[in-house]
Design a protein around this motif. Sequence first.
Motif, short mmCIF file in Angstrom:
data_model
loop_
_atom_site.label_atom_id
_atom_site.label_comp_id
_atom_site.label_asym_id
_atom_site.label_seq_id
_atom_site.Cartn_x
_atom_site.Cartn_y
_atom_site.Cartn_z
N ARG A 153 0.85 -1.19 0.00
CA ARG A 153 0.00 0.00 0.00
C ARG A 153 0.89 1.24 0.00
O ARG A 153 1.85 1.32 0.79
CB ARG A 153 -0.91 -0.01 1.23
CG ARG A 153 -1.76 1.24 1.42
CD ARG A 153 -2.65 1.13 2.64
NE ARG A 153 -3.66 0.10 2.44
CZ ARG A 153 -4.87 0.31 1.93
NH1 ARG A 153 -5.22 1.54 1.56
NH2 ARG A 153 -5.72 -0.68 1.78
N ILE A 155 2.28 4.83 0.92
CA ILE A 155 2.20 5.75 2.05
C ILE A 155 2.72 7.13 1.64
O ILE A 155 2.02 8.13 1.76
CB ILE A 155 3.00 5.23 3.26
CG1 ILE A 155 2.43 3.89 3.74
CG2 ILE A 155 2.99 6.25 4.39
CD1 ILE A 155 1.01 3.96 4.27
N ILE A 255 4.01 0.13 2.32
CA ILE A 255 3.94 -0.75 3.47
C ILE A 255 3.30 -2.07 3.05
O ILE A 255 2.41 -2.09 2.19
CB ILE A 255 3.13 -0.10 4.62
CG1 ILE A 255 3.20 -0.95 5.89
CG2 ILE A 255 1.69 0.17 4.21
CD1 ILE A 255 2.64 -0.26 7.13
N GLU A 257 0.79 -4.77 2.87
CA GLU A 257 -0.63 -4.61 3.09
C GLU A 257 -1.12 -5.44 4.28
O GLU A 257 -1.97 -4.99 5.06
CB GLU A 257 -1.42 -4.99 1.83
CG GLU A 257 -2.93 -4.94 1.97
CD GLU A 257 -3.50 -3.55 2.24
OE1 GLU A 257 -4.73 -3.46 2.42
OE2 GLU A 257 -2.73 -2.56 2.30
N PHE A 260 -0.14 -3.56 7.34
CA PHE A 260 -0.98 -2.37 7.51
C PHE A 260 -2.33 -2.75 8.10
O PHE A 260 -2.82 -2.10 9.03
CB PHE A 260 -1.18 -1.67 6.17
CG PHE A 260 -2.02 -0.42 6.26
CD1 PHE A 260 -1.47 0.78 6.68
CD2 PHE A 260 -3.37 -0.45 5.92
CE1 PHE A 260 -2.24 1.93 6.78
CE2 PHE A 260 -4.15 0.69 6.01
CZ PHE A 260 -3.58 1.89 6.44
N GLN A 268 -2.87 3.26 11.75
CA GLN A 268 -3.18 3.37 10.32
C GLN A 268 -3.47 4.82 9.94
O GLN A 268 -2.97 5.33 8.94
CB GLN A 268 -4.38 2.50 9.96
CG GLN A 268 -4.15 1.00 10.05
CD GLN A 268 -5.39 0.22 9.68
OE1 GLN A 268 -6.48 0.78 9.51
NE2 GLN A 268 -5.25 -1.09 9.54
N LEU A 271 -0.29 6.97 9.90
CA LEU A 271 0.53 6.69 8.73
C LEU A 271 -0.02 7.36 7.48
O LEU A 271 0.73 7.96 6.70
CB LEU A 271 0.64 5.18 8.51
CG LEU A 271 1.49 4.39 9.51
CD1 LEU A 271 1.34 2.89 9.26
CD2 LEU A 271 2.96 4.78 9.44
#
Length: 350
Positions: A153, A155, A255, A257, A260, A268, A271
């Motif tokens: 994912r 960031i 990151i 997934e 996360f 979460q 971030l």
Amino acid sequence: MKSKYIMAIMFALLLLVVTGCSDGKETAKARESKETITLKVAVSQPASHAINVETFVPFMEKVTELTDGQVEFDFYPAEQLGKTGDIYDLTADGVTDLGLYMSPYYPNKMPLTNALLTMPGLYSTAYEGTMAYHELTKQSPLLESDFLNNGVRPIINYAIPVYEYWTTGKEIKVPDDLKGLKVKISGELANKAMGSLGASPVNITVSEMYEALERGVVDSISLYAASMKDYGMGELVKYGTEGVSFGGSGVGLVINERVFQGLPKNVQEVLVELGDEFTESNAKYFDKYNYEVIQEFKEAGIKVHELSEDEKAEWQKFYAEIEASFLKEQTNPNIDKTISNYREVVKKYK
């Protein structure tokens, strides 16, 4: 009467036990959510590189601050956990929790990012390129195609300052000047572009650039000024360009997934919030830093050629040919659509 009294006492005791168990569970859950979480972060740049000093390290420090020490980081710069081209996969595989991505290394896993950011002429500053790209990474199809489908994912995202040409022995003004040169470039699109000009594309990692330029393995580096300085290559070149804007690439922090989704909701949110904040501040910083480095190079005696309007027109004509040829070969319908969307979103940030 006595039995009713006994039953009432037993019911009250039962309530106390149930409530106590519930409170115990809630307390344990709260305690668990506040346990220290240590996340590994892997990047390829040395610790002294501007993106670490100005962005990644402050990002980690701010995450720790806003979570009251709940999240800490183990930081691995300078390819300590793996080569530049492997860190994205190492993040997806869980070897590191967060990792740097550099999109040209993953043409098959990041097809939309590479189509957008390596295409010459779509953006001219890191800020406009980054903010438009970051916006699209939160939407379909880019989010799924280039990130979630690969197990990561985004960031922090960053469309680097557009590439210029830096050479050791020949001044570049128009596309034909690259003919016969060995040019360090990144990405499939740039490879084809160099080939069409009669130049020889050389694909090497960032850690190999200095030695390749010093030993004559390459004659030219296609890169932005700030990165030339950060890797110490300003001392090796005699000429540069200003205004060629030969595309760029996507860089950032992803990151895993699964990691996360396993984090507490408050972590979460921190971030994501700080990812947005540092995405913007990083782009602004690098536009400023890149400009300052160009001035430093000029003062140091590097001849940086600023393109005339006629020369810019020659490059733009070449870029139009590159894009038309590229799109004609594509079978992924999302590429053309995403490029069109990106063009429109970029206008918001000019």
